[in-house]
Motif scaffolding. Structure first.
Motif, PDB file in Angstrom:
ATOM      1  N   ILE B 113       0.830  -1.205   0.000  1.00 23.88           N
ATOM      2  CA  ILE B 113       0.000   0.000   0.000  1.00 23.88           C
ATOM      3  C   ILE B 113       0.864   1.255   0.000  1.00 23.88           C
ATOM      4  O   ILE B 113       0.635   2.197  -0.746  1.00 23.88           O
ATOM      5  N   ARG B 114       1.897   1.226   0.819  1.00 20.84           N
ATOM      6  CA  ARG B 114       2.769   2.398   0.937  1.00 20.84           C
ATOM      7  C   ARG B 114       3.546   2.644  -0.354  1.00 20.84           C
ATOM      8  O   ARG B 114       3.564   3.750  -0.891  1.00 20.84           O
ATOM      9  N   GLU B 115       4.179   1.597  -0.860  1.00 24.21           N
ATOM     10  CA  GLU B 115       5.104   1.794  -1.976  1.00 24.21           C
ATOM     11  C   GLU B 115       4.396   2.047  -3.306  1.00 24.21           C
ATOM     12  O   GLU B 115       4.961   2.635  -4.213  1.00 24.21           O
ATOM     13  N   SER B 116       3.155   1.588  -3.420  1.00 19.98           N
ATOM     14  CA  SER B 116       2.435   1.876  -4.649  1.00 19.98           C
ATOM     15  C   SER B 116       1.841   3.284  -4.596  1.00 19.98           C
ATOM     16  O   SER B 116       1.282   3.763  -5.572  1.00 19.98           O
ATOM     17  N   GLY B 117       1.946   3.920  -3.434  1.00 15.81           N
ATOM     18  CA  GLY B 117       1.364   5.251  -3.275  1.00 15.81           C
ATOM     19  C   GLY B 117      -0.153   5.208  -3.329  1.00 15.81           C
ATOM     20  O   GLY B 117      -0.796   6.161  -3.759  1.00 15.81           O
ATOM     21  N   ALA B 118      -0.727   4.077  -2.881  1.00 12.97           N
ATOM     22  CA  ALA B 118      -2.177   3.892  -2.962  1.00 12.97           C
ATOM     23  C   ALA B 118      -2.929   5.013  -2.239  1.00 12.97           C
ATOM     24  O   ALA B 118      -3.925   5.515  -2.742  1.00 12.97           O
ATOM     25  N   ILE B 119      -2.451   5.369  -1.068  1.00 10.28           N
ATOM     26  CA  ILE B 119      -3.080   6.483  -0.348  1.00 10.28           C
ATOM     27  C   ILE B 119      -2.217   7.719  -0.598  1.00 10.28           C
ATOM     28  O   ILE B 119      -1.000   7.656  -0.493  1.00 10.28           O
ATOM     29  N   ASP B 120      -2.869   8.836  -0.911  1.00 12.48           N
ATOM     30  CA  ASP B 120      -2.122  10.079  -1.080  1.00 12.48           C
ATOM     31  C   ASP B 120      -1.866  10.661   0.301  1.00 12.48           C
ATOM     32  O   ASP B 120      -2.605  11.508   0.794  1.00 12.48           O
ATOM     33  N   LEU B 121      -0.786  10.182   0.935  1.00 11.84           N
ATOM     34  CA  LEU B 121      -0.548  10.533   2.334  1.00 11.84           C
ATOM     35  C   LEU B 121      -0.299  12.030   2.539  1.00 11.84           C
ATOM     36  O   LEU B 121      -0.510  12.552   3.615  1.00 11.84           O
ATOM     37  N   LYS B 122       0.144  12.707   1.478  1.00  8.80           N
ATOM     38  CA  LYS B 122       0.388  14.157   1.599  1.00  8.80           C
ATOM     39  C   LYS B 122      -0.920  14.912   1.852  1.00  8.80           C
ATOM     40  O   LYS B 122      -0.924  15.967   2.479  1.00  8.80           O
ATOM     41  N   LYS B 123      -1.998  14.348   1.310  1.00  4.86           N
ATOM     42  CA  LYS B 123      -3.295  15.003   1.482  1.00  4.86           C
ATOM     43  C   LYS B 123      -3.870  14.779   2.873  1.00  4.86           C
ATOM     44  O   LYS B 123      -4.930  15.310   3.197  1.00  4.86           O
ATOM     45  N   LEU B 124      -3.174  14.006   3.676  1.00  7.99           N
ATOM     46  CA  LEU B 124      -3.687  13.722   5.016  1.00  7.99           C
ATOM     47  C   LEU B 124      -3.125  14.673   6.067  1.00  7.99           C
ATOM     48  O   LEU B 124      -3.325  14.497   7.259  1.00  7.99           O
ATOM     49  N   CYS B 125      -2.414  15.693   5.588  1.00  5.95           N
ATOM     50  CA  CYS B 125      -1.844  16.660   6.523  1.00  5.95           C
ATOM     51  C   CYS B 125      -2.922  17.676   6.915  1.00  5.95           C
ATOM     52  O   CYS B 125      -3.608  18.227   6.060  1.00  5.95           O
ATOM     53  N   ILE B 126      -3.100  17.909   8.195  1.00  6.82           N
ATOM     54  CA  ILE B 126      -4.075  18.906   8.656  1.00  6.82           C
ATOM     55  C   ILE B 126      -3.337  20.201   9.015  1.00  6.82           C
ATOM     56  O   ILE B 126      -3.575  21.242   8.440  1.00  6.82           O
ATOM     57  N   ILE B 127      -2.428  20.144   9.975  1.00  5.99           N
ATOM     58  CA  ILE B 127      -1.544  21.277  10.277  1.00  5.99           C
ATOM     59  C   ILE B 127      -0.120  20.737  10.281  1.00  5.99           C
ATOM     60  O   ILE B 127       0.193  19.827  11.059  1.00  5.99           O
ATOM     61  N   GLU B 128       0.726  21.298   9.405  1.00  2.00           N
ATOM     62  CA  GLU B 128       2.066  20.738   9.251  1.00  2.00           C
ATOM     63  C   GLU B 128       2.816  20.679  10.588  1.00  2.00           C
ATOM     64  O   GLU B 128       2.847  21.648  11.334  1.00  2.00           O
ATOM     65  N   GLY B 129       3.376  19.546  10.867  1.00  2.00           N
ATOM     66  CA  GLY B 129       4.177  19.374  12.073  1.00  2.00           C
ATOM     67  C   GLY B 129       3.353  19.132  13.323  1.00  2.00           C
ATOM     68  O   GLY B 129       3.897  18.802  14.376  1.00  2.00           O
ATOM     69  N   GLU B 130       2.033  19.339  13.249  1.00  2.91           N
ATOM     70  CA  GLU B 130       1.231  19.195  14.457  1.00  2.91           C
ATOM     71  C   GLU B 130       0.169  18.107  14.346  1.00  2.91           C
ATOM     72  O   GLU B 130       0.024  17.264  15.218  1.00  2.91           O
ATOM     73  N   LYS B 131      -0.583  18.188  13.236  1.00  4.24           N
ATOM     74  CA  LYS B 131      -1.729  17.301  13.158  1.00  4.24           C
ATOM     75  C   LYS B 131      -1.861  16.718  11.757  1.00  4.24           C
ATOM     76  O   LYS B 131      -1.867  17.467  10.780  1.00  4.24           O
ATOM     77  N   VAL B 132      -1.941  15.426  11.709  1.00  8.98           N
ATOM     78  CA  VAL B 132      -2.197  14.747  10.431  1.00  8.98           C
ATOM     79  C   VAL B 132      -3.211  13.646  10.688  1.00  8.98           C
ATOM     80  O   VAL B 132      -3.452  13.261  11.833  1.00  8.98           O
ATOM     81  N   TRP B 133      -3.820  13.163   9.606  1.00 10.66           N
ATOM     82  CA  TRP B 133      -4.690  11.995   9.758  1.00 10.66           C
ATOM     83  C   TRP B 133      -3.832  10.744   9.883  1.00 10.66           C
ATOM     84  O   TRP B 133      -2.854  10.565   9.154  1.00 10.66           O
ATOM     85  N   MET B 134      -4.220   9.891  10.829  1.00 12.57           N
ATOM     86  CA  MET B 134      -3.523   8.617  10.983  1.00 12.57           C
ATOM     87  C   MET B 134      -4.463   7.511  10.517  1.00 12.57           C
ATOM     88  O   MET B 134      -5.610   7.443  10.960  1.00 12.57           O
ATOM     89  N   VAL B 135      -3.962   6.692   9.627  1.00 12.03           N
ATOM     90  CA  VAL B 135      -4.779   5.602   9.083  1.00 12.03           C
ATOM     91  C   VAL B 135      -4.270   4.278   9.659  1.00 12.03           C
ATOM     92  O   VAL B 135      -3.097   3.934   9.491  1.00 12.03           O
ATOM     93  N   PHE B 136      -5.130   3.593  10.370  1.00 10.54           N
ATOM     94  CA  PHE B 136      -4.763   2.291  10.942  1.00 10.54           C
ATOM     95  C   PHE B 136      -5.498   1.186  10.196  1.00 10.54           C
ATOM     96  O   PHE B 136      -6.721   1.197  10.131  1.00 10.54           O
ATOM     97  N   ILE B 137      -4.749   0.263   9.654  1.00 11.64           N
ATOM     98  CA  ILE B 137      -5.370  -0.915   9.044  1.00 11.64           C
ATOM     99  C   ILE B 137      -5.138  -2.086   9.995  1.00 11.64           C
ATOM    100  O   ILE B 137      -3.994  -2.379  10.352  1.00 11.64           O
TER     101      ILE B 137
END
Lengths: 333, 259
Positions: B113-137
């Motif tokens: 999932i990570r290496e194929s770039g399946a999730i656009d993790l950059k879009k999960l940033c809420i406030i840089e350095g402070e808050k991001v979305w965390m995805v748990f599978i």
């Protein structure tokens, strides 16, 4: 942490550390460096520094792990907390558990485990400094340490990674290439071309994969030559010392006038020769002396590859059986 | 009965069949078992999927919540994959912290999932350095019928494709679907006495020397690979596995998954 370089390969095809795409880093291998271990190896692969020790065959603890028909092989890959830029929390993490598993599986089939029922062969590898490619460096060291411990093996295992940066395949990734590159594929193989470890992450087309696999095999072959030479040098040094002691006493009559302190001088030259040899371990070529000395002495246990061949035939069929059981054992978990 | 003895008898049978070009359940060497995917099975999870491949059954659940990013990637969301082989699924699984098999399965699933770039993790940033979305599978294996690897990867991606980011609950705007870019699919094959069979059943997995998992992305390129088991493979075998796996992955993707 360094930032992603703009270019990994310059217009002349030279990488950031001065290598070409198909070159591996400098390798230094020392055999038998630890006194308590049954076999050991210190190996540097570029800036990676790893130490491998082999204990066994020895009693299995805990007892219930023992197999009545063969030895179990255990492999512990451990990174020192100071081996990386940001201190690593000591102890096993998920990564090292996985690395240990695949590395053990890369070696196990090459070991004649059926010779040592109810026993354990333990391989410990400590990564003292990490700089991309630790699992391959660790595996290379472990393989040499097993040979040094005199464990009968079908062959040595040699490992090397191939990766992709700037849409170009490169052999043996360095730290930046590993961190910011497009793909990383560590492989391990035996000198006869059987692939015993294969992992990959990143992005490779099928064609790139095929080419990469070939490049990595070439890298493994180079590593194999160095492992072999290191073992040869180490054991020929041992037998040279023995044989010079014998020949020295015989030669006393002839050589006495010229060199009165025959034995000591012989020993001295041996030592200097050895010192040179250690320096030379990086280069595959010049080994006139060593090749000769190797013939003189022994192939002993140092080289398990060829010697065991007669057994391989007999055991070839059984091997599969062994595999299963270990398979099953692992599915126990 | 002693399972080592059972396995030797089974191995014999499977090898003999292999020589005749047959598999114990009558499949062709490159034929996968029937796949069933049902998504949205757990309402409380942000995304979920129940996957069956033959007898193998598992549920993958995705939970998403705001959290602190890793210091070295302050503007990137976090992805954490875990897999448990709970004793409910097989008499051979024991409770306790994940052992190397579970760790390997989870890490290879994560890698795809990570290496194929399946999730656009950059879009999960809420406030840089402070808050991001965390995805748990989290993957719970319910029944081990062999080839948990492919089922786990399939369950994860199916669950992710249907996942929503619960922004409303955390006062962060409206709920939106998880930003997905690719659909990696894992296809596993094993070597049984020189014959390569795909999607191994439990029996086949037990008897096999070596297993190779190939994870490919939408464009048919490789995103991850893992050799597992203590045998070895020849380059020819590997190339064959990769080629067939990429084709199989494409079939599975077309049939079951879409962004």
């Amino acid at each position: 942490m360094t930032n992603k370089p703009e270019k990994f390969i310059d217009e002349n095809g030279i990488r950031s550390d001065g290598r070409r795409a198909n070159e591996i880093r400098d390798v230094k291998i020392e055999v038998g460096v630890l006194s308590r271990a049954d076999g050991s190896c210190y190996l540097e692969f570029g800036k990676n520094k790893v130490m491998a020790a082999v204990y066994g065959p020895r009693e299995v603890h805990p007892r219930h792990q023992q197999k009545s028909n063969r030895a179990i092989v255990r492999y512990k890959y451990n990174m020192a907390s100071f081996s990386v830029e940001d201190r690593k929390r000591p102890g096993p993490d998920r990564r090292s558990i996985e690395v240990s598993k695949v590395s053990r599986e890369a070696l196990e089939d090459q070991i004649f485990t059926e010779y040592f029922p109810k026993s354990a062969i333990d391989v410990f590898v400590e990564v003292l400094q990490a700089d991309a490619g630790t699992r391959t460096a660790a595996l290379n060291a472990a393989s040499v340490a097993l040979a040094d411990a005199g464990i009968p093996m079908r062959s040595l295992v040699s490992a090397c990674a191939v990766g992709k940066v700037d849409d170009t395949l490169v052999l043996d990734l360095n730290k930046d290439e590993d961190n910011y590159g497009q793909a990383d594929m560590p492989i391990a193989m035996t000198p006869d071309g059987k692939i015993t470890l294969l992992q990959m992450d990143g992005h490779l087309t099928e064609e790139e994969f095929r080419q990469g696999l070939e490049m990595a095999q070439e890298g493994c072959r180079q590593v194999y030559e160095m492992q072999r030479k290191a073992l040869m040098d180490h054991y020929s040094k041992k037998t040279e010392v023995l044989s010079t002691e014998v020949t020295a006493t015989e030669d006393v009559k002839e050589d006495a006038p010229g060199e009165p302190e025959d034995i000591t001088s012989a020993e001295v030259t041996e030592e200097t020769k050895d010192a040179e040899k250690i320096d030379d371990t990086n280069e595959t070529g010049d080994a006139e002396e060593t090749e000769d000395t190797v013939k003189v002495g022994d192939v002993e246990e140092s080289e398990d590859s060829g010697e065991e061949v007669p057994d391989t035939g007999e055991n070839a069929d059984e091997t599969d059986g062994q595999m299963d059981e270990s398979k099953e054992e692992s599915s126990n978990e | 009965m002693n399972k080592e003895i059972v396995s030797i008898i089974q191995k014999d049978q499977l090898y003999n069949l292999m020589l005749k070009g047959e598999r114990v359940d009558g499949r062709a060497f490159d034929e996968t078992r029937e796949i069933k995917i049902e998504t949205g099975v757990i309402e409380k999870a942000e995304g979920s999927a129940r996957v069956e491949i033959g007898d193998t059954k598992l549920i993958a659940g995705v939970k998403i919540s705001p959290g602190t990013p890793f210091p070295d990637t302050p503007d990137v969301g976090v992805l954490i994959t875990s897999l448990e082989l709970i004793p409910l699924a097989s008499p051979e699984f024991e409770s306790g912290p994940p052992r190397e098999n579970a760790v390997e399965l989870a890490r290879v699933t994560d890698r795809g999932i990570r290496e194929s770039g399946a999730i656009d993790l950059k879009k999960l940033c809420i406030i840089e350095g402070e808050k991001v979305w965390m995805v748990f599978i989290d993957i719970h294996v319910l029944d081990d019928g062999g080839n948990i690897m492919d089922a786990a990867a399939l369950g994860s991606i199916a669950a992710l494709l249907t996942a929503t980011m619960p922004a409303e609950r955390y006062g962060l705007g409206e709920d939106t679907p998880l930003p997905m870019r690719d659909i990696p699919v894992s296809v596993t094959a094993v070597d049984i006495g020189g014959g390569i069979v795909f999607d191994p059943s439990l029996e086949e997995e037990r008897v096999a020397n070596t297993k190779l998992t190939v994870i490919s992305n939408q464009e048919g390129a490789l995103a991850g690979m893992q050799k597992s088991g203590n045998g070895s493979l020849s380059p020819d075998q590997i190339n064959h596995m990769v080629e067939v796996a990429c084709k199989k992955a494409q079939d599975i993707r077309e049939k079951f998954l879409e962004i």
